[in-house]
Write an enzyme that holds these catalytic residues in place. Sequence first.
Site, mmCIF file in Angstrom:
data_model
loop_
_atom_site.group_PDB
_atom_site.id
_atom_site.type_symbol
_atom_site.label_atom_id
_atom_site.label_comp_id
_atom_site.label_asym_id
_atom_site.label_seq_id
_atom_site.Cartn_x
_atom_site.Cartn_y
_atom_site.Cartn_z
ATOM 1 N N GLU A 196 0.938 -1.179 0.207
ATOM 2 C CA GLU A 196 0.064 -0.099 0.052
ATOM 3 C C GLU A 196 0.880 0.994 -0.073
ATOM 4 O O GLU A 196 0.438 2.275 -0.639
ATOM 5 C CB GLU A 196 -1.148 -0.103 1.158
ATOM 6 C CG GLU A 196 -2.046 -1.135 0.945
ATOM 7 C CD GLU A 196 -2.709 -1.234 2.384
ATOM 8 O OE1 GLU A 196 -4.214 -1.129 2.321
ATOM 9 O OE2 GLU A 196 -2.207 -1.740 3.158
ATOM 10 N N GLU A 202 -3.828 -9.666 3.915
ATOM 11 C CA GLU A 202 -4.618 -9.410 4.858
ATOM 12 C C GLU A 202 -5.728 -10.553 5.104
ATOM 13 O O GLU A 202 -6.020 -10.695 6.386
ATOM 14 C CB GLU A 202 -5.553 -8.103 4.483
ATOM 15 C CG GLU A 202 -4.294 -6.852 4.775
ATOM 16 C CD GLU A 202 -3.271 -6.662 3.545
ATOM 17 O OE1 GLU A 202 -2.906 -5.405 3.651
ATOM 18 O OE2 GLU A 202 -3.327 -7.260 2.839
HETATM 19 N N1 T1G Z 1 3.844 -7.382 12.455
HETATM 20 C C1 T1G Z 1 4.460 -7.596 13.541
HETATM 21 N N2 T1G Z 1 5.764 -8.722 13.759
HETATM 22 C C2 T1G Z 1 5.792 -9.195 12.543
HETATM 23 C C3 T1G Z 1 5.277 -8.903 11.204
HETATM 24 C C4 T1G Z 1 4.077 -7.984 11.204
HETATM 25 N N3 T1G Z 1 3.585 -7.794 10.183
HETATM 26 N N4 T1G Z 1 5.715 -9.668 10.282
HETATM 27 C C5 T1G Z 1 6.759 -10.410 10.902
HETATM 28 N N5 T1G Z 1 6.824 -10.015 12.218
HETATM 29 C C6 T1G Z 1 7.693 -10.606 13.391
HETATM 30 C C7 T1G Z 1 7.464 -12.062 13.454
HETATM 31 O O1 T1G Z 1 6.775 -12.231 14.451
HETATM 32 C C8 T1G Z 1 8.875 -12.520 14.080
HETATM 33 O O2 T1G Z 1 8.933 -12.136 15.260
HETATM 34 C C9 T1G Z 1 9.895 -11.721 13.170
HETATM 35 O O3 T1G Z 1 9.127 -10.698 12.570
HETATM 36 C C10 T1G Z 1 10.214 -12.514 12.034
HETATM 37 O O4 T1G Z 1 9.307 -13.071 11.184
HETATM 38 C C11 T1G Z 1 -2.680 -1.813 6.829
HETATM 39 C C12 T1G Z 1 -3.506 -4.160 7.690
HETATM 40 C C13 T1G Z 1 7.471 -11.046 6.467
HETATM 41 C C14 T1G Z 1 7.359 -13.199 4.982
HETATM 42 O O5 T1G Z 1 0.752 -10.482 7.022
HETATM 43 O O6 T1G Z 1 4.524 -13.147 6.320
HETATM 44 O O7 T1G Z 1 -0.462 -4.927 6.565
HETATM 45 O O8 T1G Z 1 9.181 -14.361 16.189
HETATM 46 O O9 T1G Z 1 9.750 -15.277 11.631
HETATM 47 O O10 T1G Z 1 9.991 -16.585 8.127
HETATM 48 O O11 T1G Z 1 -3.818 -3.149 5.207
HETATM 49 O O12 T1G Z 1 6.865 -12.546 8.839
HETATM 50 O O13 T1G Z 1 11.132 -13.255 15.837
HETATM 51 O O14 T1G Z 1 9.629 -12.482 17.778
HETATM 52 O O15 T1G Z 1 7.776 -14.706 10.118
HETATM 53 O O16 T1G Z 1 11.498 -14.558 7.373
HETATM 54 C C15 T1G Z 1 0.339 -7.898 6.535
HETATM 55 C C16 T1G Z 1 3.292 -11.039 7.955
HETATM 56 C C17 T1G Z 1 -0.001 -7.151 7.918
HETATM 57 C C18 T1G Z 1 3.187 -10.387 6.725
HETATM 58 C C19 T1G Z 1 8.999 -12.928 6.901
HETATM 59 N N6 T1G Z 1 1.537 -8.653 6.622
HETATM 60 N N7 T1G Z 1 4.654 -11.470 7.871
HETATM 61 O O17 T1G Z 1 9.042 -14.171 7.253
HETATM 62 O O18 T1G Z 1 10.205 -13.892 9.249
HETATM 63 S S1 T1G Z 1 -1.583 -6.585 7.807
HETATM 64 C C20 T1G Z 1 1.695 -9.684 6.707
HETATM 65 C C21 T1G Z 1 4.879 -12.489 7.307
HETATM 66 C C22 T1G Z 1 -1.235 -4.910 6.894
HETATM 67 C C23 T1G Z 1 -2.591 -2.960 6.111
HETATM 68 C C24 T1G Z 1 -2.872 -4.312 6.783
HETATM 69 C C25 T1G Z 1 6.763 -12.974 7.334
HETATM 70 C C26 T1G Z 1 7.615 -12.381 6.374
HETATM 71 P P1 T1G Z 1 9.735 -13.108 16.106
HETATM 72 P P2 T1G Z 1 9.221 -14.403 10.552
HETATM 73 P P3 T1G Z 1 10.419 -15.023 7.931
#
Ligand code: T1G
Length: 703
Positions: free
Chosen positions: A105, A125
């Site tokens: 976004e 999402e």
């Molecule tokens: N928010 C908070 N923490 C996050 C995070 C996030 N979006 N993504 C990852 N982490 C933390 C995770 O908990 C872990 O922490 C560390 O980062 C490494 O992640 C407004 C509403 C990016 C592909 O859904 O898919 O945007 O355990 O172990 O395997 O419209 O993380 O080490 O303490 O997974 O290399 C949309 C979610 C949000 C993506 C990396 N985004 N993340 O994978 O590492 S909603 C997502 C992932 C949004 C808007 C809306 C994966 C990754 P810890 P990891 P990885």
Amino acid sequence: MSEAVSYSMTGDVAVVMIDSPPVNAVNQSVRAGLKRVFAELRGLPGTRAIVLGCAGKTFVAGADIKEFDTGIAPPGYHEVLRMIEDSPVPVVAAVHGTALGAGTEIALACHYRVAHEGARFGLPELSLGIIPGAGGTQRLPRIVPLDVALDMALTGKPLPAAKAAEAGLADLVVGNEVVAAAVAYARKLVAGGAGPRRTREQPVKGAEQAAELFAAKRAQVARTMRNRQSPLALITALQAAVEKPFDQGLQVESELSSQLEQATESKALRHLFYAEREVRKIPGLAPDITPRPIARVGIVGAGTMGGGIAMCCVNVGIPVTLVDAAQQNLDRGMATIRKNYERSVSRGSLKPEQLEERIRLITPSLDFAALADADLIIEAVFENLALKKEIFGKLDAVAKPGAILGTNTSTLDIDEIAGVTRRPQDVIGLHFFSPANVMQLLEIVQAGKTAPDVVVTALELARRIRKTGVVAKVCYGFIGNRMMDPYGREAERCVLEGATPAEVDGALEQWGMAMGILAVYDMAGVDVGYLTRLERKHLLPQDPSFYRPTAVLYEHGWLGQKAGRGYYRYDGAERKRTPDPEVIALLREEAKRLDIPQRNPGAQEIQERCLYAMINEGALLLEEGIALRASDIDVVYTAGYGFPRYRGGPMFYADTVGLKVVYDKIMEFQKTLDPQYWQPAPLLKKLALSGSSFGQWQTEQSR
Ligand code: T1G
């Protein structure tokens, strides 16, 4: 503490960098930083263009999910993204890694996008039970065709850079350093007199097919995403992009977004997001334990499970030695593996040369000595204790020192299996789920003497072969199958009390299970469960009706899909299930013979009996320490047993219903059904009567 957002000038181009490890998730300080910097740059003379990039392994991977529970503090997304979009000079996003959710976004709010060839753009999402809430539903269809926007947001599948360029999402794809490339691109724009290209001012692409597109997607969602709100809300928001001016569409998106964030569906899916990361952290295991190197894997047993496990390994380049006692088993096993890969090639998800390469990585052998150089050996033979003990005796003789010996048993006592070796510290349970090359879950069973680095190695292996590894301690059936026992028991008992198999499975599927348990028995083979129970009949409850329907089918040789009939009839290649009046009549007869009162349980009762029995067993597992966390149980069931993710898993679901409600219902069943099966677990009783939850209990345990 360094700023989450900073900028530097490269000549007349401002390079703005977000640096908020580990994945540049957008939180309050990132939003505030962007607001501060873009305000500053707005007044900075000589700034002819802006490049927006991220430090670390990836561009913004989304909004900080934690903020959904804490609330989104100002400045909000719309204010910040509008500032970017309203920049008086061109803003170029420099995208690397995975731009997800708010990442895509933000890139859409920029006027141009330069992507590294390895970059991906996604809107995942829905996997969190929400919709894009930072303008994505309104800006995306103004940059890519509507059908592409719908697919990206409904599937959540990230778009690779090359495809993003085809769709118009990326203006340039580069193989080198993306920020420098974006600066060069910005300079070219300025030199060419190009100004800001505000996304919100662009018309929606492909709006002419909107009506049929939305109708088709609504029908698809109604079929494939039952019981969920967010997919329908997403289509409504994208429809607003077609039918309303930008700002009104944005309003629709915001209203839907905030409703969904508070809904159980999203809370359940956010719970699982963290639960799936929490399973990797094993309390009591020192964080600095290093996994043992796994360069070669041995597998004993070339049957369905052995073959699937071999595929998991060679899919990530780990060579395999596949051993079996009989040449025809080896030949059949290798033929099945080749057939599975040929199916992937025909679907275009695998290249023919990759097929050959993977087959080449498997060395079939009739000789146990061929396992002498394996770092890990996984036994995957028939579920029989004596046979497994015999094999572990042989492995103990041939395996090299330090090799890990894993057993794929789904129920048996691993301490007993380890006990036949001189190296019980190297023995561990690696319980794959059928088909092993497809199912996400790997139950890692820590036996009494399993060494800590063996557990860590198993978790690392799970990560390497792209499985979700969950640690369990030894008991009958570990976490998954142990809880399946009471669940299946109640399903079969409901059949004896008058419900048809279709009514039982229908109730469970309507509730959200991927497949009703009786149909699962037919798919896995009715004999599997029957023979596993036979192996431990001395431990079974004194109840002639206990799993009696499966026994009746077994006695008639009606073993399920592989026999063309089981609880249902299966005709034709696609094995469509149809009710079987002969089976229903036979089970009615059996119920009469056992003198079982015909209560004709309805859908709600079937759901409550099966699920509450499962939940109660889950509470026992937590008390016994078989499962480390309630959320681990939720991961086991959503990754391995077709439990609906939007319900968060059995323990999270229990918390949403309320443990007092579950407890009271169990106490009611104790009076109306067989009391031996309805004894509330002490932990469930304690939490229910104290108004607590499994989630609260887990938090207290982790302190
Ligand atoms: N928010 C908070 N923490 C996050 C995070 C996030 N979006 N993504 C990852 N982490 C933390 C995770 O908990 C872990 O922490 C560390 O980062 C490494 O992640 C407004 C509403 C990016 C592909 O859904 O898919 O945007 O355990 O172990 O395997 O419209 O993380 O080490 O303490 O997974 O290399 C949309 C979610 C949000 C993506 C990396 N985004 N993340 O994978 O590492 S909603 C997502 C992932 C949004 C808007 C809306 C994966 C990754 P810890 P990891 P990885």
